[in-house]
Design a protein around this motif. Sequence first.
Motif, mmCIF file in Angstrom:
data_model
loop_
_atom_site.group_PDB
_atom_site.id
_atom_site.type_symbol
_atom_site.label_atom_id
_atom_site.label_comp_id
_atom_site.label_asym_id
_atom_site.label_seq_id
_atom_site.Cartn_x
_atom_site.Cartn_y
_atom_site.Cartn_z
ATOM 1 N N ILE A 92 0.716 -1.177 0.068
ATOM 2 C CA ILE A 92 -0.088 -0.133 0.043
ATOM 3 C C ILE A 92 1.021 1.334 -0.067
ATOM 4 O O ILE A 92 0.480 2.188 -0.756
ATOM 5 N N PRO A 93 1.664 1.547 0.783
ATOM 6 C CA PRO A 93 2.625 2.764 0.763
ATOM 7 C C PRO A 93 3.459 2.809 -0.385
ATOM 8 O O PRO A 93 3.632 3.956 -0.983
ATOM 9 N N VAL A 94 3.895 1.472 -1.125
ATOM 10 C CA VAL A 94 4.555 1.786 -2.476
ATOM 11 C C VAL A 94 3.487 2.141 -3.488
ATOM 12 O O VAL A 94 3.770 3.103 -4.336
ATOM 13 N N LEU A 95 2.277 1.780 -3.521
ATOM 14 C CA LEU A 95 1.263 2.367 -4.513
ATOM 15 C C LEU A 95 1.068 3.814 -4.219
ATOM 16 O O LEU A 95 1.084 4.311 -5.168
ATOM 17 N N ILE A 96 0.954 4.252 -2.988
ATOM 18 C CA ILE A 96 0.715 5.798 -2.529
ATOM 19 C C ILE A 96 1.925 6.679 -3.207
ATOM 20 O O ILE A 96 1.587 7.465 -3.817
ATOM 21 N N GLY A 97 3.091 6.146 -2.907
ATOM 22 C CA GLY A 97 4.125 6.741 -3.654
ATOM 23 C C GLY A 97 4.161 6.863 -4.925
ATOM 24 O O GLY A 97 4.523 7.993 -5.688
ATOM 25 N N THR A 98 3.979 5.701 -5.693
ATOM 26 C CA THR A 98 4.000 5.407 -7.045
ATOM 27 C C THR A 98 2.870 6.553 -7.673
ATOM 28 O O THR A 98 3.272 7.147 -8.723
ATOM 29 N N ILE A 99 1.614 6.219 -7.223
ATOM 30 C CA ILE A 99 0.516 7.094 -7.922
ATOM 31 C C ILE A 99 0.689 8.600 -7.397
ATOM 32 O O ILE A 99 0.563 9.327 -8.596
ATOM 33 N N ALA A 100 1.031 9.031 -6.368
ATOM 34 C CA ALA A 100 1.057 10.187 -5.912
ATOM 35 C C ALA A 100 2.328 11.227 -6.798
ATOM 36 O O ALA A 100 2.074 12.189 -7.493
ATOM 37 N N PHE A 101 3.482 10.589 -6.858
ATOM 38 C CA PHE A 101 4.308 11.006 -7.759
ATOM 39 C C PHE A 101 4.175 11.043 -9.268
ATOM 40 O O PHE A 101 4.524 11.991 -10.043
ATOM 41 N N GLY A 102 3.449 9.967 -9.730
ATOM 42 C CA GLY A 102 2.999 9.758 -10.815
ATOM 43 C C GLY A 102 2.076 10.955 -11.415
ATOM 44 O O GLY A 102 1.936 11.234 -12.519
ATOM 45 N N LEU A 103 1.158 11.392 -10.572
ATOM 46 C CA LEU A 103 0.281 12.406 -10.655
ATOM 47 C C LEU A 103 0.857 13.578 -10.965
ATOM 48 O O LEU A 103 0.188 14.437 -11.983
ATOM 49 N N ILE A 104 1.695 13.918 -10.321
ATOM 50 C CA ILE A 104 2.466 14.958 -10.404
ATOM 51 C C ILE A 104 3.483 15.268 -11.740
ATOM 52 O O ILE A 104 3.238 16.275 -12.598
ATOM 53 N N GLY A 105 3.821 14.121 -12.124
ATOM 54 C CA GLY A 105 4.575 13.953 -13.443
ATOM 55 C C GLY A 105 3.327 14.075 -14.570
ATOM 56 O O GLY A 105 3.714 14.832 -15.663
ATOM 57 N N PHE A 106 2.270 13.443 -14.342
ATOM 58 C CA PHE A 106 1.371 13.647 -15.486
ATOM 59 C C PHE A 106 0.856 15.100 -15.517
ATOM 60 O O PHE A 106 0.703 15.566 -16.812
ATOM 61 N N LEU A 158 2.348 12.287 2.275
ATOM 62 C CA LEU A 158 1.392 11.077 2.136
ATOM 63 C C LEU A 158 1.877 9.818 2.395
ATOM 64 O O LEU A 158 1.123 9.173 3.266
ATOM 65 N N VAL A 159 3.013 9.505 1.831
ATOM 66 C CA VAL A 159 3.658 8.439 2.012
ATOM 67 C C VAL A 159 3.891 8.268 3.413
ATOM 68 O O VAL A 159 3.900 7.101 4.152
ATOM 69 N N LEU A 160 4.699 9.158 4.236
ATOM 70 C CA LEU A 160 5.112 9.386 5.392
ATOM 71 C C LEU A 160 4.038 9.038 6.455
ATOM 72 O O LEU A 160 4.172 8.355 7.632
ATOM 73 N N VAL A 161 2.803 9.780 6.309
ATOM 74 C CA VAL A 161 1.522 9.746 7.059
ATOM 75 C C VAL A 161 1.146 8.223 7.276
ATOM 76 O O VAL A 161 1.035 7.647 8.274
ATOM 77 N N TYR A 162 1.008 7.593 6.028
ATOM 78 C CA TYR A 162 0.633 6.280 6.097
ATOM 79 C C TYR A 162 1.805 5.401 6.800
ATOM 80 O O TYR A 162 1.227 4.533 7.520
ATOM 81 N N ILE A 163 2.862 5.531 6.453
ATOM 82 C CA ILE A 163 4.092 4.505 7.252
ATOM 83 C C ILE A 163 3.836 4.864 8.742
ATOM 84 O O ILE A 163 3.778 3.816 9.358
#
Length: 323
Positions: A80-94, A124-129
């Motif tokens: 789950i935190p891996v998904l959060i990190g990947t999606i959150a930063f991917g949205l910035i790139g998009f 977001l990743v930090l809060v989840y972790i």
Amino acid sequence: MVSDITHELLIPFFTAFALALVLGEILVPWLTKKKVDQTERAIMESHVKKNGTPTMGGFIFLLPFIAVAIACSGSNPHIIPVLIGTIAFGLIGFLDDFLKVVLKRSDGLLAWQKFLLQFVAATLVLVYIRFYSDITLSLTIPFMHGNEVEIGFWAIPLFYFAVLGTVNGVNFTDGIDGLATTVTIVTSGFLFFASEYLGRTMGPAASAMCGALLAFLFFNVNPAKVFMGDTGSLALGGFVAACAYVLNMPVFIIIFGFIYLLEVVSVILQVASFKLTHGKKRIFRMAPIHHHFELGGWSEPKVVAVFSGITLLLAILSMAALM
């Protein structure tokens, strides 16, 4: 044992690979038809020829990865935190790609906007972790037989430094055909085996990313039919950084992520030397450093082969440093 390998390695790998391969066959022609391309800087003849190549191809590996990772996350909560990190930063790139390619704003996001959004994504990743998982911010030290240390308050600033540094390092690595893709395939393989060795439940995500990127390489290898864009490179940075923290291995990024580190440090040194000498002197022919080697006569495939080979050797060293 065979069942574990099948569910954690083979099924996620081949499912993501197949989905990405099919998606690439659909998306590359569509992006080409819609002229979703970005003008390359005329730094050398080989790059001028890239004009017209579609970008935002990161979706080719991101969508299969996300689908497989979500499917596996129910029984593997560390995904789950891996998904959060990947999606959150991917949205910035998009968003950055959308502004540059679709709305034709050449600069995309301004530097301060990109930094602020990356800071939010890291938070977001930090809060989840910290509050929704059993993962700690303790640090595993290389060559200390897996021993971990607690650094108290300093774990927070280190988290932001490591995550943002890694994300931008991967982003800078994405400058020639197949480089960020190939280096991150090797990195994903290492992250899978490290996860299995440490008994974390993140392995299927690393396996899925490895498979999806391998399929993407069919379209991204020189001469590339599509670029991943910031959509892909920032997402990969978020993936690598989040995985490292799930494994309590941010210090190991210095080893297995050496190429990412080298790329971002080369940019920092180049900018610093340029400003200190008022534009009279540069350390490298061009930064990031892969362009330095290109201008020195290396072909793109040679840069990719050497940088990926170095990453493979350092991944093996990282595994040894973990045991």
